[in-house]
Scaffold this active site. Structure first.
Site, mmCIF file in Angstrom:
data_model
loop_
_atom_site.group_PDB
_atom_site.id
_atom_site.type_symbol
_atom_site.label_atom_id
_atom_site.label_comp_id
_atom_site.label_asym_id
_atom_site.label_seq_id
_atom_site.Cartn_x
_atom_site.Cartn_y
_atom_site.Cartn_z
ATOM 1 N N ASN A 60 -10.333 0.063 0.019
ATOM 2 C CA ASN A 60 -9.068 0.230 0.089
ATOM 3 C C ASN A 60 -8.472 -0.485 -1.100
ATOM 4 O OD1 ASN A 60 -6.273 -0.459 0.575
ATOM 5 N ND2 ASN A 60 -6.516 -1.080 2.816
ATOM 6 N N CYS A 67 0.858 -1.156 -0.001
ATOM 7 C CA CYS A 67 -0.023 -0.176 0.077
ATOM 8 C C CYS A 67 0.689 1.213 0.112
ATOM 9 C CB CYS A 67 -0.886 0.032 1.116
ATOM 10 S SG CYS A 67 -2.012 -1.572 1.185
ATOM 11 N N HIS A 115 -3.313 7.169 2.557
ATOM 12 C CA HIS A 115 -3.709 5.850 1.916
ATOM 13 C C HIS A 115 -5.215 5.705 2.666
ATOM 14 C CE1 HIS A 115 -4.315 1.654 1.141
ATOM 15 N NE2 HIS A 115 -3.876 1.253 2.039
HETATM 16 O O1 UT7 Z 1 -3.946 -1.564 3.372
HETATM 17 C C1 UT7 Z 1 -3.422 -2.114 4.513
HETATM 18 C C2 UT7 Z 1 -3.494 -1.589 5.681
HETATM 19 N N1 UT7 Z 1 -4.686 -1.963 6.227
HETATM 20 C C3 UT7 Z 1 -5.472 -1.183 7.264
HETATM 21 O O2 UT7 Z 1 -4.859 -0.084 7.712
HETATM 22 C C4 UT7 Z 1 -6.443 -2.019 7.914
HETATM 23 C C5 UT7 Z 1 -6.336 -1.723 9.471
HETATM 24 N N2 UT7 Z 1 -7.606 -2.128 10.379
HETATM 25 C C6 UT7 Z 1 -8.758 -2.010 10.255
HETATM 26 O O3 UT7 Z 1 -9.176 -1.200 9.504
HETATM 27 C C7 UT7 Z 1 -9.721 -2.701 11.130
HETATM 28 O O4 UT7 Z 1 -9.044 -3.310 12.134
HETATM 29 C C8 UT7 Z 1 -10.710 -3.379 10.551
HETATM 30 C C9 UT7 Z 1 -11.603 -2.755 9.825
HETATM 31 C C10 UT7 Z 1 -10.027 -4.698 9.794
HETATM 32 C C11 UT7 Z 1 -11.590 -4.299 11.938
HETATM 33 O O5 UT7 Z 1 -12.009 -3.402 12.425
HETATM 34 P P1 UT7 Z 1 -11.858 -3.421 14.128
HETATM 35 O O6 UT7 Z 1 -12.638 -2.388 14.742
HETATM 36 O O7 UT7 Z 1 -10.441 -3.579 14.455
HETATM 37 O O8 UT7 Z 1 -12.741 -4.872 14.376
HETATM 38 P P2 UT7 Z 1 -12.019 -6.182 14.996
HETATM 39 O O9 UT7 Z 1 -11.338 -6.813 14.080
HETATM 40 O O10 UT7 Z 1 -11.637 -5.933 16.485
HETATM 41 O O11 UT7 Z 1 -13.468 -6.864 15.312
HETATM 42 C C12 UT7 Z 1 -14.380 -6.316 16.319
HETATM 43 C C13 UT7 Z 1 -15.776 -7.403 15.967
HETATM 44 C C14 UT7 Z 1 -15.503 -8.983 15.918
HETATM 45 O O12 UT7 Z 1 -16.396 -9.560 16.630
HETATM 46 P P3 UT7 Z 1 -16.631 -9.886 18.224
HETATM 47 O O13 UT7 Z 1 -15.347 -10.752 18.157
HETATM 48 O O14 UT7 Z 1 -16.244 -8.601 19.001
HETATM 49 O O15 UT7 Z 1 -17.744 -10.644 18.366
HETATM 50 C C15 UT7 Z 1 -15.287 -9.255 14.559
HETATM 51 O O16 UT7 Z 1 -15.578 -10.431 14.287
HETATM 52 O O17 UT7 Z 1 -16.437 -6.893 14.789
HETATM 53 C C16 UT7 Z 1 -16.333 -8.340 14.145
HETATM 54 N N3 UT7 Z 1 -16.381 -8.096 12.625
HETATM 55 C C17 UT7 Z 1 -17.171 -7.837 11.952
HETATM 56 N N4 UT7 Z 1 -18.732 -7.750 12.031
HETATM 57 C C18 UT7 Z 1 -19.537 -7.475 10.994
HETATM 58 C C19 UT7 Z 1 -15.303 -7.905 11.849
HETATM 59 N N5 UT7 Z 1 -15.313 -7.819 10.521
HETATM 60 C C20 UT7 Z 1 -16.843 -7.654 10.571
HETATM 61 C C21 UT7 Z 1 -17.614 -7.236 9.424
HETATM 62 N N6 UT7 Z 1 -19.043 -7.081 9.767
HETATM 63 N N7 UT7 Z 1 -17.253 -7.147 8.105
#
Ligand code: UT7
Length: 317
Positions: free
Chosen positions: A274, A110, A244
């Site tokens: 993204n 990226c 980005h």
């Molecule tokens: O370009 C490369 C660089 N990439 C990035 O910069 C990405 C950086 N990271 C992020 O943008 C975020 O960490 C994500 C968008 C990937 C995830 O968001 P988050 O707020 O960090 O969520 P999490 O992984 O902590 O998950 C929280 C909850 C989980 O459920 P439980 O375990 O709390 O019940 C996940 O299973 O959200 C759940 N979850 C979703 N729920 C609905 C994860 N993805 C989804 C989804 N829809 N698509």
């Protein structure tokens, strides 16, 4: 002597996939994706190849800059989702454009668009080139695990390009690498060697979301502060920060930490998701074509991603 940006271009596939469409594929919702990521829709390839995306963006950048393919002295391209391992994306774009100059690819995920600019700057500094085409093109839809709701709702397809010409617009840059594959990884095709005793890995994007998130916020803040400090600038003197587009919350948090208004950050993640190496040149093209910059305005491009890597540069428009 370095370069100035002479023109920009972008291209995304026609096929628009909404958050509601995504909720029919994985267990997610429009509300979750908007709130946690900031994406509302994305463009996903149906018949387009990565080369086609890059070629179309390149054509638009050439037209925008009034440059003919035969005037190009160098084509640099970046992708993590190329159609082929070889020939490179840049070689295929060279052929489609009918250009004859040297062409090669750089892999920095990226952050790659900034590495293309830095590499081009070296050629300009040595007086080796007059016009350079830089292209980031991605078909990430082929690399996401469509069963993993943590990644498939984020990544998408698209391409962005710019034509660079002799000038004094590229003012400063910073590059950082923290090598390792534990946070973000895209394993390559494992092959079928009868001798291999390696465990094959699924060739999809693996990402530790929260680790990446923290890395990204820190990277944006430290890189922007570094460029401001090194160049004796205050945030007020910067017209736009072009980050980005990985997660709107990353940008929001960086804004708060940097004490800069959100209006200074260009955000279009809601429309494209993204698109990795294409995300910054797509944003740049929108800014350019909307006429948001006037000659002499200062902008900072800031990127982060797999590697891990982060980079930023200061440009005078
Ligand atoms: O370009 C490369 C660089 N990439 C990035 O910069 C990405 C950086 N990271 C992020 O943008 C975020 O960490 C994500 C968008 C990937 C995830 O968001 P988050 O707020 O960090 O969520 P999490 O992984 O902590 O998950 C929280 C909850 C989980 O459920 P439980 O375990 O709390 O019940 C996940 O299973 O959200 C759940 N979850 C979703 N729920 C609905 C994860 N993805 C989804 C989804 N829809 N698509």
């Amino acid at each position: 002597m370095n370069f100035s940006i002479l023109g920009t271009g972008m291209y995304v596939p026609d096929n628009i996939v909404t958050n509601d469409d995504m909720s029919k594929i994985v267990d997610t919702s429009d509300e979750w994706i908007r709130q946690r990521v900031g994406v509302q829709r994305r463009h996903i390839c149906t018949t387009e190849t990565t080369v086609e995306l890059g070629y179309q963006a390149a054509l638009r950048a050439l037209e925008n800059s009034g440059t003919k393919p035969e005037e190009l002295d160098l084509i640099l391209a970046a992708t993590v989702s190329g159609d082929n391992v070889s020939p490179s994306l840049s070689c295929m774009i060279q052929r489609k454009l009918g250009a004859t100059c040297t062409a090669y690819d750089i892999n920095a995920a990226c952050s790659a668009f900034l590495y293309l600019l830095e590499t081009a700057a070296g050629y300009f500094a040595r007086g080796k080139v007059k016009k350079v085409l830089v292209v980031g093109a991605e078909r990430l839809s082929k690399l996401v695990d469509w069963k993993d709701r943590g990644t498939c709702v984020i990544f998408a397809d698209g391409a962005g390009a710019a034509v660079l010409g002799k000038g004094s617009g590229y003012l400063d840059s910073t590059f950082t690498t923290r090598g390792g594959d534990t946070v973000i990884k895209i394993p390559a095709y494992a092959g079928e060697s009868p001798f291999s005793r390696l465990e094959p890995e699924r060739p999809f994007i693996h990402m530790e979301g929260q680790e990446t998130f923290k890395y990204a916020v820190n990277a944006i803040c430290s890189d922007i502060n570094k460029l401001l400090e090194q160049n004796g600038l205050t945030p007020d003197e910067i017209k736009y920060i072009v980050p980005h587009q990985a997660n709107k919350r990353i940008i929001d948090l960086a804004c708060i930490r940097l004490k800069m208004p959100i209006s200074k950050f260009y955000v279009n993640i809601q429309e494209y998701g993204n698109t990795s190496s294409a995300s910054i040149p797509i944003a740049l093209d929108e800014i350019n074509r909307k006429g948001l910059l006037k000659c002499g305005d200062l902008i900072i491009l800031t990127a982060f991603g797999a590697g891990l890597s982060n980079a930023a540069c200061l440009i005078r428009w």
